[in-house]
Write a protein that holds these residues in place. Structure first.
Motif, mmCIF file in Angstrom:
data_model
loop_
_atom_site.group_PDB
_atom_site.id
_atom_site.type_symbol
_atom_site.label_atom_id
_atom_site.label_comp_id
_atom_site.label_asym_id
_atom_site.label_seq_id
_atom_site.Cartn_x
_atom_site.Cartn_y
_atom_site.Cartn_z
ATOM 1 N N PHE A 21 36.656 18.266 -1.344
ATOM 2 C CA PHE A 21 35.684 17.938 -2.385
ATOM 3 C C PHE A 21 36.391 17.494 -3.661
ATOM 4 O O PHE A 21 36.040 16.480 -4.261
ATOM 5 C CB PHE A 21 34.785 19.142 -2.673
ATOM 6 C CG PHE A 21 33.911 18.953 -3.878
ATOM 7 C CD1 PHE A 21 32.681 18.338 -3.772
ATOM 8 C CD2 PHE A 21 34.331 19.379 -5.137
ATOM 9 C CE1 PHE A 21 31.874 18.140 -4.894
ATOM 10 C CE2 PHE A 21 33.546 19.194 -6.254
ATOM 11 C CZ PHE A 21 32.307 18.574 -6.132
ATOM 12 N N LEU A 22 37.399 18.265 -4.077
ATOM 13 C CA LEU A 22 38.112 17.941 -5.316
ATOM 14 C C LEU A 22 38.817 16.594 -5.213
ATOM 15 O O LEU A 22 38.858 15.832 -6.187
ATOM 16 C CB LEU A 22 39.109 19.044 -5.659
ATOM 17 C CG LEU A 22 38.498 20.370 -6.094
ATOM 18 C CD1 LEU A 22 39.561 21.454 -6.194
ATOM 19 C CD2 LEU A 22 37.746 20.221 -7.414
ATOM 20 N N GLU A 23 39.365 16.279 -4.046
ATOM 21 C CA GLU A 23 40.033 14.994 -3.842
ATOM 22 C C GLU A 23 39.032 13.842 -3.997
ATOM 23 O O GLU A 23 39.317 12.853 -4.662
ATOM 24 C CB GLU A 23 40.692 14.961 -2.455
ATOM 25 C CG GLU A 23 41.585 13.781 -2.235
ATOM 26 C CD GLU A 23 42.772 13.706 -3.190
ATOM 27 O OE1 GLU A 23 43.097 12.576 -3.623
ATOM 28 O OE2 GLU A 23 43.367 14.754 -3.505
ATOM 29 N N GLU A 24 37.873 13.984 -3.400
ATOM 30 C CA GLU A 24 36.833 12.949 -3.509
ATOM 31 C C GLU A 24 36.262 12.902 -4.925
ATOM 32 O O GLU A 24 35.957 11.823 -5.443
ATOM 33 C CB GLU A 24 35.719 13.186 -2.489
ATOM 34 C CG GLU A 24 36.154 12.971 -1.061
ATOM 35 C CD GLU A 24 36.642 11.554 -0.792
ATOM 36 O OE1 GLU A 24 35.993 10.597 -1.252
ATOM 37 O OE2 GLU A 24 37.686 11.416 -0.121
ATOM 38 N N PHE A 25 36.109 14.052 -5.550
ATOM 39 C CA PHE A 25 35.590 14.106 -6.917
ATOM 40 C C PHE A 25 36.492 13.322 -7.863
ATOM 41 O O PHE A 25 36.017 12.630 -8.755
ATOM 42 C CB PHE A 25 35.474 15.567 -7.385
ATOM 43 C CG PHE A 25 34.967 15.706 -8.795
ATOM 44 C CD1 PHE A 25 33.613 15.658 -9.050
ATOM 45 C CD2 PHE A 25 35.849 15.871 -9.861
ATOM 46 C CE1 PHE A 25 33.133 15.779 -10.352
ATOM 47 C CE2 PHE A 25 35.381 15.989 -11.153
ATOM 48 C CZ PHE A 25 34.024 15.940 -11.399
ATOM 49 N N ARG A 26 37.778 13.414 -7.637
ATOM 50 C CA ARG A 26 38.749 12.734 -8.498
ATOM 51 C C ARG A 26 38.520 11.223 -8.508
ATOM 52 O O ARG A 26 38.845 10.545 -9.470
ATOM 53 C CB ARG A 26 40.157 13.069 -8.015
ATOM 54 C CG ARG A 26 41.225 12.670 -8.968
ATOM 55 C CD ARG A 26 42.579 13.212 -8.747
ATOM 56 N NE ARG A 26 43.020 13.493 -7.404
ATOM 57 C CZ ARG A 26 44.184 14.047 -7.131
ATOM 58 N NH1 ARG A 26 44.998 14.391 -8.113
ATOM 59 N NH2 ARG A 26 44.551 14.285 -5.908
ATOM 60 N N ARG A 27 37.936 10.694 -7.436
ATOM 61 C CA ARG A 27 37.699 9.249 -7.304
ATOM 62 C C ARG A 27 36.396 8.794 -7.972
ATOM 63 O O ARG A 27 36.134 7.599 -8.043
ATOM 64 C CB ARG A 27 37.673 8.866 -5.828
ATOM 65 C CG ARG A 27 39.008 9.077 -5.147
ATOM 66 C CD ARG A 27 38.957 8.628 -3.696
ATOM 67 N NE ARG A 27 40.256 8.779 -3.087
ATOM 68 C CZ ARG A 27 40.522 9.576 -2.058
ATOM 69 N NH1 ARG A 27 39.544 10.268 -1.500
ATOM 70 N NH2 ARG A 27 41.731 9.658 -1.571
ATOM 71 N N LEU A 28 35.582 9.732 -8.430
ATOM 72 C CA LEU A 28 34.309 9.375 -9.062
ATOM 73 C C LEU A 28 34.548 8.863 -10.483
ATOM 74 O O LEU A 28 35.592 9.133 -11.085
ATOM 75 C CB LEU A 28 33.383 10.588 -9.069
ATOM 76 C CG LEU A 28 32.957 11.103 -7.691
ATOM 77 C CD1 LEU A 28 32.104 12.361 -7.839
ATOM 78 C CD2 LEU A 28 32.215 10.043 -6.902
ATOM 79 N N PRO A 29 33.586 8.134 -11.036
ATOM 80 C CA PRO A 29 33.739 7.576 -12.389
ATOM 81 C C PRO A 29 33.982 8.650 -13.461
ATOM 82 O O PRO A 29 33.552 9.798 -13.320
ATOM 83 C CB PRO A 29 32.406 6.873 -12.635
ATOM 84 C CG PRO A 29 31.799 6.673 -11.290
ATOM 85 C CD PRO A 29 32.314 7.774 -10.424
#
Length: 138
Positions: free
Chosen positions: A75-83
């Motif tokens: 989740f944190l890895e994907e969150f990092r890619r959000l705007p």
């Protein structure tokens, strides 16, 4: 302490989500509680709510690390890619029964506001929230 847009409880254990919501209800931080059983569902909900959350009225995410489908680190890895706007309007607190020093070190790479051990209590969460909101209260 300001009101939150919503609180997103991310844990695959419904009992833990229920107990966390009961604990949080006493703090009167929000009227809206959301739950996700894994990181993938949490990202979907987060994207939906990021349209209404703001830095002044953020979304609080209480994130378990051990879940099926997508765990907390995923989740944190994907969150990092959000705007950046989503990052600015989201507060993430990691909840775990226990974490190794290596896992705690890895958390420093991500936009995590704090950590708390399970079970969640007002006393464990209050310092994280006070630290986060101290900028607005000064």
């Amino acid at each position: 302490m300001p009101q939150l847009t919503a609180i997103l409880l991310v844990d695959d254990d419904p009992s833990t989500n229920f107990l966390n919501e009961s604990t949080l209800y006493e703090l009167r931080l929000t009227d809206k509680y959301l739950t996700a059983g894994n990181g993938e569902d949490a990202l979907r909900i987060l994207k939906e709510y990021s349209e209404v959350a703001t830095p002044e009225k953020p979304l609080l995410v209480l994130l378990d690390m051990a879940m099926p489908v997508m765990n907390g680190m995923g989740f944190l890895e994907e969150f990092r890619r959000l705007p950046a706007s989503v990052h600015a309007s989201t507060i993430i607190v990691v909840l775990a029964v226990s974490m190794t020093s290596a896992d705690l070190g890895r958390l420093e790479e991500y936009p995590v506001a704090g950590t708390a051990s399970k079970p969640l209590t007002k006393e464990k969460l209050s310092p994280v929230l006070q630290l986060h909101f101290s900028k607005q209260n000064s």
